[in-house]
Structure formats: C-alpha cells, structure tokens
Design a protein around this motif. Structure first.
Motif, mmCIF file in Angstrom:
data_model
loop_
_atom_site.group_PDB
_atom_site.id
_atom_site.type_symbol
_atom_site.label_atom_id
_atom_site.label_comp_id
_atom_site.label_asym_id
_atom_site.label_seq_id
_atom_site.Cartn_x
_atom_site.Cartn_y
_atom_site.Cartn_z
ATOM 1 N N LEU A 56 4.621 -23.943 -8.548
ATOM 2 C CA LEU A 56 3.540 -24.209 -9.495
ATOM 3 C C LEU A 56 3.832 -25.443 -10.343
ATOM 4 N N ALA A 92 0.089 -23.898 -18.344
ATOM 5 C CA ALA A 92 -0.725 -23.549 -17.177
ATOM 6 C C ALA A 92 0.130 -22.894 -16.096
ATOM 7 N N ALA A 96 -0.385 -19.155 -14.645
ATOM 8 C CA ALA A 96 -0.633 -18.984 -13.209
ATOM 9 C C ALA A 96 0.394 -18.050 -12.574
ATOM 10 N N GLY A 100 -0.491 -14.683 -10.693
ATOM 11 C CA GLY A 100 -0.289 -14.711 -9.247
ATOM 12 C C GLY A 100 1.023 -14.135 -8.761
#
Length: 500
Positions: A56, A92, A96, A100
């Motif tokens: 990520l 972010a 995420a 996820g």
C-alpha cells in the motif's frame, strides 16, 4: 566534479556508511537473536504484515522526498507541502490496511495475520510525522546528524523487540504469537524515537499545507517513482504469497528470514550509492564524463564490498544456520546460497538506479522493475511448486539476472561507454572474492561451532582485502585511485590515496 561537491560527497558517504552499517549491523544482530526466540511461523506472520504495508505504501509513493531533493530552490512552502503529502499518504495507507487486512491475509491463506497487518500499518504514519527539515540536510549532503539519529532508532527497535520477545511469551501465555507482537512493538517504538529526534537534528515547524502548484510539481516528478514502487513490491508480494500458499506460513518465515539476512549487505551498499550518487549525479547532468566516472566509482565500490562478503556467506551458509540460527532453520541453507548469488548479480542494477534518477530518467528505472516483476510472476509458482524454498529463490535470482542485463543496456543508453576499462577490475575483484570464500571455508572446517563461523568470516574478509591491495598494486587496477577521485574525503580519511 568540483572540489567542494566532491568533498561534501565524500563526507556524506562516510556518514551514510556509518548510518547504514550501524543500523544494518543492529538489524542483523536483531534477526539472529530473534531467530532463537521466535518460531518460523511467527516470522511468516511478520512477512505477511510487512509486505501488506509495503504494497500500500508503494501504491501511494509519490516520490515527494526525491522531488524535493532534485529541486533547485526549496523554501518552507515546499517543505510543508511535501510533509503534508506524506502525512496524507500514510494516513490513507493505515486506513486501507485496516479495511483490507482480511482480504490480504486471505490471499496468503493466513487469517491469523489480520491483527498484525492492522497494527503494523501505523508504522508509515509514525515515519511521516518526522521533521520535513531532514530533506534539507540530504540536499546539503549533511548526513552526520541523520546517521546518529537513525542508528539510535534502530538500537531502540532491536533492544525492545528482543526484550519483549524474551518476556512476553512468559507473561502472556494465552496470547498467540507473542514474539511477533514484540517485534511489531519494537518497530513502532524505534520509528517514534526517530520522529521525535528529527525535530532536534533538523528543526522545522511543520504546517499543514497543500499548495496546489507545488503539490502538482512534486507529484509530477514522482509519477515514475510511484510506478517503480508499485511494480517493485508486486514481485515481493507474489513471491511471498506463492510460498505461503504452496508451502505454508512456517516456510514463508524461513524464506523471509533468509531473504532479509542475505540481502542486508546489498541494502547497505545500494543505499550508500543512492544516497550520495543521486544528488551528485543530479548536479552533473551537463557533464557526462564526470557523471560516468561517478557511476564507475560507485559500481566498483559496491563490487569491492559485496563480492567478498557474498563469497564468505556462501561458504559459511551451512555452519551459520546450524550453529547460530538453530537446526529448525536448516531449510534456509539453499535459500542463502542462491540469494547470495542474487546479491552479486544485483550490484549492477543497484548502481544503475541512482544514475537513471540523477540524469532525469526515472521511467527507465520503472521499466527495469516491471521486467523483474513479470519474470517473478511467471516463474514463482512453477519453481516453488517443484523445488520448494530453493525454487522460490531460483525464481528471484532468474528475474534479477535478466534485470541486471537490462540495467547494463539502460546505463549504455544514459552514458557513453559506461563500462569502459572496468574488466581488469572485475577480474581482480572476482579473484579476491574467491580467496575470501576459500579461506573462510577452510577456517570453518578447522574451527567448528559459532566461534568458528565468526573467525572464518573475519579471516575471509581479511584475505579479500589483502588480495585486493596486492592485485591493485601489482596490476594497477586503479581501485584506490577511483575511490579517491569519486569520494576524496573518504580516501583522505582512510589514507588510501591522497585526495586530489
């Protein structure tokens, strides 16, 4: 290269070496001790959590730091915008990962990795809180305070990880993978120490700023770095996922530890070259002859350092695993041997990457990583399924070998005759590496046990240095002169050759 830039580059190299050698040595000791305290399954969980966060981060890597370093003029608006972009990126990533994590852990067929993914995702946010003023120190090649700060952070990370890994399993007897949680806690604590100390060594009062023109310029520079990060981490993700699904989480832990230990020397050498070569070559874009000499010096220095190191590692892989790590890690021996060859192969690619960035060709670096990732994706499953952990290592070596050939092509397109005159040096370095490996193997046979491993490594490296010095004098290879020309401050401090 002007005397002023050369001297600053040499001083920066000294402190970059101090930082990387110190922090990587601490990291090496940390891994060796943790291998005695943690089970392979716990290393496997850490491998999944680490690659999840790295993935990520890669998708959000906008290359802000490199963009700021390359700018001609930097003021508070640029620093604040870059710092704000970094915070937004890290936040972010954390969000995420939190959302996820179940899907990513399921891809590895390891649902127990979910909490590790979510907690370790805080690490990038802690890193992003560090002072934006550190970029100014990098631009000025003023590496001393950064080196001391980062080595201190690595020491905190290692000390806390080891201490908690020894204590938590006894205190939290019902907690699953308590040792792995200890490593996560140490990682976050080390990052926090660096973030706090950064405001001491590089004072800058941060302000949230998203100035559109500056942000667009920084993001525009970083688009190729973003692409390079994504395709680069994708190869690691696929390979680790294949190992976990085909062989299990414990085998992934063995592969992960072997990869980390084996590529530590390459990481140090590559970061040294990048940290100094990138800003120096960026200032020599209009002087191709000097840029070529800087590239050759970096490539030669990496080969001198890594060839004997990896020869010794190959020779001592068996005794190292048996006497230092323990018999439960025996499957790591072929992984170390194969990836040590990969470390040598990767010298060319690591020396080429800062050249491409410094000359303003970041897209070529992206192409190289994409090529490696495509090959890893194609080879990982068939080779791992047939040959196990050794097959996974062979897949990585094959992909890196093709990338090295492509790197040579890219260097030739960026500079005129970038490898002219290097063949005699390559032969001399190879001979020294052979002396190192052979000597280490003989010493380890004569003196068994962990003591023998340490003694063999020291004697092997000493044999390589003696061989290099003799070959350089007898055959006029130009190794010392090359070091002095590229990094005069280093040569002067080591009294290798008088700095020009």
């Amino acid at each position: 290269m002007s005397d002023r830039i050369g001297a600053r580059a040499g001083s920066a190299l000294v402190w970059t070496v101090v930082e990387l050698a110190g922090s990587k040595l601490v990291s090496l000791l940390r891994f060796l001790v943790l291998a005695r305290l943690l089970a392979p399954e716990e290393f496997g969980l850490l491998a999944i959590a680490a690659v999840g966060v790295e993935l990520l981060l890669a998708f959000s890597n906008v290359g802000v730091i490199d963009a700021v370093v390359q700018r001609r003029d930097v003021d508070d608006r640029v620093l604040d915008t870059g710092w704000s972009l970094g915070i937004a990126r890290a936040a972010a990533v954390a969000l995420a990962v939190a959302v996820g994590a179940p899907w990513l852990a399921g891809w590895f067929d390891a649902p127990e990795a979910v909490p590790f993914l979510r907690v370790l995702a805080l690490r990038p946010l802690v890193d992003a809180l560090a002072s934006a003023g550190m970029v100014t120190l990098v631009r000025r090649l003023h590496m001393r305070p950064l080196a001391l700060m980062r080595v201190g952070g690595a020491a905190v990370d290692a000390g806390l990880s080891i201490g908690l890994a020894a204590a938590l399993p006894h205190l939290l007897t019902e907690t699953t993978a308590a040792g792995a949680w200890a490593v996560v806690a140490g990682s976050l604590a080390g990052a926090a120490v660096v973030a706090v100390a950064s405001y001491r060594v590089a004072p800058h009062r941060p302000r949230w700023s998203m100035r559109a023109p500056v942000a667009r310029e920084l993001l525009s520079f970083g688009k190729w770095l973003l692409a390079a990060s994504v395709v680069g981490i994708a190869g690691h993700l696929v390979l680790r996922a294949v190992v976990a699904r085909e062989l299990g989480v414990a085998e992934l832990g063995v592969f992960y530890l072997g990869l980390k230990l084996t590529l530590l020397p390459n990481d140090v050498a590559g970061e040294v070259v990048r940290a100094v070569a990138f800003p120096v070559v960026s200032r020599l874009q209009s002087e191709p002859d000097r840029a070529r000499r800087a590239f050759q010096a970096g490539l030669t220095a990496m080969a001198v350092l890594l060839a004997p190191t990896y020869a010794v590692l190959i020779a001592l892989s068996g005794p190292l695993v048996e006497h230092v790590l323990g018999v439960e890690w025996r499957a790591m021996v072929p992984v170390i041997q194969i990836l040590a060859i990969d470390g040598l192969v990767d010298v060319l690619a690591d020396a080429t990457k800062p050249l491409l960035l410094g000359l303003g060709h970041p897209q070529r670096r992206t192409y190289l990583k994409a090529l490696r990732t495509v090959l890893v994706v194609a080879l990982a499953a068939p080779l791992t399924g047939r040959y196990g952990l050794a097959g996974a290592a062979w897949a990585w070596l094959a992909a890196e070998s093709v990338q090295a050939v492509a790197s040579a092509v890219m260097a030739g397109r960026s500079l005129a005759r970038p490898f002219a005159g290097l063949l005699p040096r390559a032969v001399g370095i190879a001979a020294a590496a052979g002396a190192a490996g052979g000597t280490a193997w003989l010493v380890a046979r004569w003196l068994p046990g962990a003591t023998g491993v340490v003694a063999a490594a020291i004697v092997g490296v000493a044999a390589a240095l003696a061989a290099l010095a003799a070959l350089d004098r007898r055959n006029a290879l130009g190794l010392r002169a090359d070091l002095a020309r590229a990094f005069p401050a280093v040569a002067a401090r080591m009294r290798v050759v008088e700095a020009p």
